[in-house]
Design a protein around this motif. Structure first.
Motif, PDB file in Angstrom:
ATOM      1  N   SER A 157       3.844 -25.434  -0.437  1.00 57.20           N
ATOM      2  CA  SER A 157       3.319 -26.694  -0.547  1.00 57.20           C
ATOM      3  C   SER A 157       1.592 -26.645  -0.809  1.00 57.20           C
TER       4      SER A 157
ATOM      5  N   MET B 234       8.124 -29.955  -0.717  1.00 57.78           N
ATOM      6  CA  MET B 234       8.118 -28.564   0.092  1.00 57.78           C
ATOM      7  C   MET B 234       7.585 -28.862   1.473  1.00 57.78           C
TER       8      MET B 234
ATOM      9  N   ASN C 230      10.345 -30.555   3.387  1.00 55.10           N
ATOM     10  CA  ASN C 230      11.348 -29.884   3.802  1.00 55.10           C
ATOM     11  C   ASN C 230      11.204 -28.726   5.169  1.00 55.10           C
TER      12      ASN C 230
ATOM     13  N   HIS D 192       7.874 -22.609   2.621  1.00 51.73           N
ATOM     14  CA  HIS D 192       7.902 -23.943   2.234  1.00 51.73           C
ATOM     15  C   HIS D 192       6.186 -24.391   2.436  1.00 51.73           C
TER      16      HIS D 192
END
Length: 237
Positions: free
Chosen positions: A83, A114, A117, A79
């Motif tokens: 990102s 992202m 998260n 993630h």
């Protein structure tokens, strides 16, 4: 007769509660510290004993979460890496040379999602007693190592290439999340994955597939493809 039944129930409850206290690993550890005089809070006396509190005895880790830590760390890695990639892609389309502000905004929103998260996974891992501290060397058994080549695949993308890359990345990531969800017997972890990822990723992948279904044929037209891309970009802005 009724009062005797109540007395029996109360006795059983007391016995049950006593068993809980005795059987607990955390309580055993604390009581052993008290017995060794290593707990200054008991009986109001200070002690010079070297008996130390072991935080692992009263850890927040339970169920099967700990065995999934490598997979959880991998999700954090992916993630964070994506990102950064989406942020770079967004800046590419925001330049005056490209001037695709709709694509830039869409990819910037994905980059933020992202990143957020990744933060949520880190928070959840901490709540479950898992380590998210960076690994300082290879000898450590747990911890998070931010890895991955952020330069991989970074180049001047076209609009369709950018959407296709995001589509593929989310396909792969969603497959890993579904595999983890299906393999764990940890109810809390399953619930977290469902709430945070499963349905949202299904919707995002469906959206990206629809974008490509509309955009690819329009871009293949010999006339009007530039106008089609412009109008599509405006719909994302």
């Amino acid at each position: 007769m009724f009062m005797s039944q109540i007395a029996v129930i109360i006795c059983l409850a007391l016995v049950g509660s006593a068993n809980v206290v005795v059987a607990g690993k955390c309580s055993d550890h604390v009581l052993s510290m008290k017995a060794d005089g290593g707990w200054s809070g008991f009986d109001g006396e200070e002690s010079g004993s070297s008996n130390q509190y072991d935080f692992t005895a009263c850890s927040a880790v339970f169920s099967t979460f700990e065995r999934h830590l490598p997979q959880v760390h991998n999700l954090i890695n992916e993630h964070i890496a994506q990102s950064f990639v989406y942020s770079i892609m967004s800046s590419h389309f925001d330049t005056d040379a490209e001037n695709r502000l709709g694509f830039g905004k869409y990819l910037a929103d994905l980059a933020d999602t992202m990143w957020n998260n990744a933060v949520e996974i880190v928070k959840y891992t901490g709540k479950r007693g898992g380590s998210v501290a960076p690994l300082m060397d290879n000898s450590s058994g747990t911890g998070l190592r931010i890895s991955g080549d952020l330069n991989q695949g970074i180049r001047p993308w076209t609009e369709i290439e950018a959407l296709a890359l995001v589509h593929d990345q989310h396909h792969a990531l969603s497959s890993k999340i579904h595999h983890l969800h299906g393999s764990t017997r940890d109810t809390s972890l399953s619930h977290f994955l469902e709430n945070q990822f499963v349905n949202k990723n299904v919707e995002l992948i469906r959206q990206l597939s629809g974008f490509l279904t509309n955009l690819v044929p329009m871009s293949q037209e010999t006339s009007g493809s530039d106008l089609a891309l412009y109008l599509f970009d405006q719909s994302l802005a």
